[in-house]
Design a protein around this motif. Structure first.
Motif, PDB file in Angstrom:
ATOM      1  N   ALA A  16       0.826  -1.217   0.000  1.00 21.32           N
ATOM      2  CA  ALA A  16       0.000   0.000   0.000  1.00 21.32           C
ATOM      3  C   ALA A  16       0.857   1.262   0.000  1.00 21.32           C
ATOM      4  N   VAL A  17       2.106   1.160   0.446  1.00 16.67           N
ATOM      5  CA  VAL A  17       3.030   2.291   0.427  1.00 16.67           C
ATOM      6  C   VAL A  17       3.275   2.751  -1.010  1.00 16.67           C
ATOM      7  N   GLY A  18       3.007   1.892  -1.972  1.00 20.01           N
ATOM      8  CA  GLY A  18       3.154   2.267  -3.376  1.00 20.01           C
ATOM      9  C   GLY A  18       2.308   3.465  -3.758  1.00 20.01           C
ATOM     10  N   VAL A  19       1.244   3.714  -3.011  1.00 23.78           N
ATOM     11  CA  VAL A  19       0.411   4.901  -3.268  1.00 23.78           C
ATOM     12  C   VAL A  19       1.246   6.163  -3.061  1.00 23.78           C
ATOM     13  N   GLU A  20       2.123   6.165  -2.074  1.00 20.18           N
ATOM     14  CA  GLU A  20       2.994   7.331  -1.848  1.00 20.18           C
ATOM     15  C   GLU A  20       3.987   7.500  -2.995  1.00 20.18           C
ATOM     16  N   ARG A  29      -8.943   5.693  -5.049  1.00 21.09           N
ATOM     17  CA  ARG A  29     -10.081   4.804  -5.322  1.00 21.09           C
ATOM     18  C   ARG A  29      -9.628   3.638  -6.180  1.00 21.09           C
ATOM     19  N   GLY A  30     -10.339   2.550  -6.038  1.00 19.07           N
ATOM     20  CA  GLY A  30     -10.094   1.395  -6.882  1.00 19.07           C
ATOM     21  C   GLY A  30      -8.693   0.839  -6.773  1.00 19.07           C
ATOM     22  N   VAL A  31      -8.052   1.016  -5.625  1.00 17.52           N
ATOM     23  CA  VAL A  31      -6.678   0.535  -5.468  1.00 17.52           C
ATOM     24  C   VAL A  31      -6.688  -0.990  -5.376  1.00 17.52           C
ATOM     25  N   GLN A  32      -5.868  -1.596  -6.206  1.00 17.73           N
ATOM     26  CA  GLN A  32      -5.706  -3.046  -6.184  1.00 17.73           C
ATOM     27  C   GLN A  32      -4.249  -3.351  -5.892  1.00 17.73           C
ATOM     28  N   LEU A  33      -4.029  -4.139  -4.857  1.00 19.20           N
ATOM     29  CA  LEU A  33      -2.688  -4.580  -4.506  1.00 19.20           C
ATOM     30  C   LEU A  33      -2.491  -5.966  -5.113  1.00 19.20           C
ATOM     31  N   HIS A  34      -1.451  -6.115  -5.909  1.00 21.61           N
ATOM     32  CA  HIS A  34      -1.170  -7.384  -6.577  1.00 21.61           C
ATOM     33  C   HIS A  34      -0.021  -8.138  -5.908  1.00 21.61           C
ATOM     34  N   THR A  35       0.468  -7.592  -4.804  1.00 18.89           N
ATOM     35  CA  THR A  35       1.530  -8.208  -4.011  1.00 18.89           C
ATOM     36  C   THR A  35       1.337  -7.743  -2.576  1.00 18.89           C
ATOM     37  N   ALA A  95       2.749  -6.249 -12.440  1.00 18.52           N
ATOM     38  CA  ALA A  95       1.937  -5.256 -11.741  1.00 18.52           C
ATOM     39  C   ALA A  95       2.011  -5.495 -10.241  1.00 18.52           C
ATOM     40  N   LEU A  96       2.276  -4.423  -9.484  1.00 15.25           N
ATOM     41  CA  LEU A  96       2.344  -4.507  -8.029  1.00 15.25           C
ATOM     42  C   LEU A  96       1.143  -3.848  -7.371  1.00 15.25           C
ATOM     43  N   LEU A  97       0.702  -2.721  -7.917  1.00 15.32           N
ATOM     44  CA  LEU A  97      -0.526  -2.064  -7.458  1.00 15.32           C
ATOM     45  C   LEU A  97      -0.958  -1.059  -8.497  1.00 15.32           C
ATOM     46  N   ASP A  98      -2.236  -0.718  -8.468  1.00 11.90           N
ATOM     47  CA  ASP A  98      -2.770   0.304  -9.365  1.00 11.90           C
ATOM     48  C   ASP A  98      -4.040   0.879  -8.763  1.00 11.90           C
TER      49      ASP A  98
END
Length: 155
Positions: free
Chosen positions: A58-62, A91-97, A133-136
Motif C-alpha cells: 500500500a506504500v506504493g500509493v505514496e 479509489r479502486g486501489v488493487q494490490l497485486h503483491t 503489476a504490483l498495485l494500481d
C-alpha cells in the motif's frame, strides 16, 4: 547507473519530501498527460515508510503521489512558484503483491492524468517491476493556491 533528465536532486528540490522521504530516483519519461518514474528506495533498510521491518504494498500509493507531484512540477512554467497539491482520495486501489521490499527490480511508477482543472486533478496510477503489476488505482489531487512559506523555485 541510469541518466535522467530530472534526477533525484531535481525532484527533491520541487516536492515537499526531503531526505530519505524523497522516494523517486528520477523521471524516465513524461508528456503533458503522463509521467513514468523509477525508484529503488523500496529496497533500502532505512526507507522511512517501513513498518516492523517491512514495506507493505500500500506504500506504493505514496510513490505514485510523488510521481504526480513531479509531473505537476515539470508542467509548471519555469521560474514560477510551485503549486501545492494534496492527495484528496484514492479509489479502486488493487494490490497485486503484499510487500514492496521483497521486489529486487527497480519500481516503475506511472501516473496518467485523466481529467482536471486548476483546482482538481484525477490520475490513474500503477507501480510495477519488470512488467509485473504490483498495485494500481486512481487518485484525486486538490491543488491549493500558493501557501505562505512555500519556497520559490529558481530554474
Amino acid at each position: 547507473m541510469t541518466s535522467y533528465e530530472f534526477d533525484r536532486d531535481w525532484i527533491a528540490a520541487r516536492i515537499p519530501h526531503a531526505g530519505s522521504m524523497c522516494l523517486l530516483d528520477g523521471v524516465v519519461s513524461h508528456d503533458e498527460a503522463s509521467i513514468r518514474c523509477r525508484a529503488t528506495s523500496h529496497r533500502s533498510d532505512d526507507n522511512p515508510l517501513r513498518n516492523a521491518g517491512r514495506l507493505g504494498a500500500a506504500v506504493g500509493v505514496e510513490y505514485a503521489a510523488q510521481a504526480m507531484a513531479v509531473h505537476g512540477a515539470i508542467l509548471q512554467p519555469p521560474a514560477t512558484t510551485p503549486s501545492v497539491g494534496f492527495l484528496a482520495s484514492v479509489r479502486g486501489v488493487q494490490l497485486h503483491t503484499d510487500r514492496l521490499d521483497t521486489i529486487d527490480a527497480p519500481l516503475e511508477v506511472e501516473a496518467t492524468r485523466l481529467s482536471g482543472n486548476d483546482t482538481t486533478i484525477l490520475y490513474r496510477f500503477s507501480v510495477s517491476a519488470e512488467g509485473r503489476a504490483l498495485l494500481d488505482g486512481r487518485a484525486a489531487v486538490i491543488i491549493s493556491p500558493e501557501l505562505p512559506g512555500t519556497p520559490e523555485v529558481t530554474p
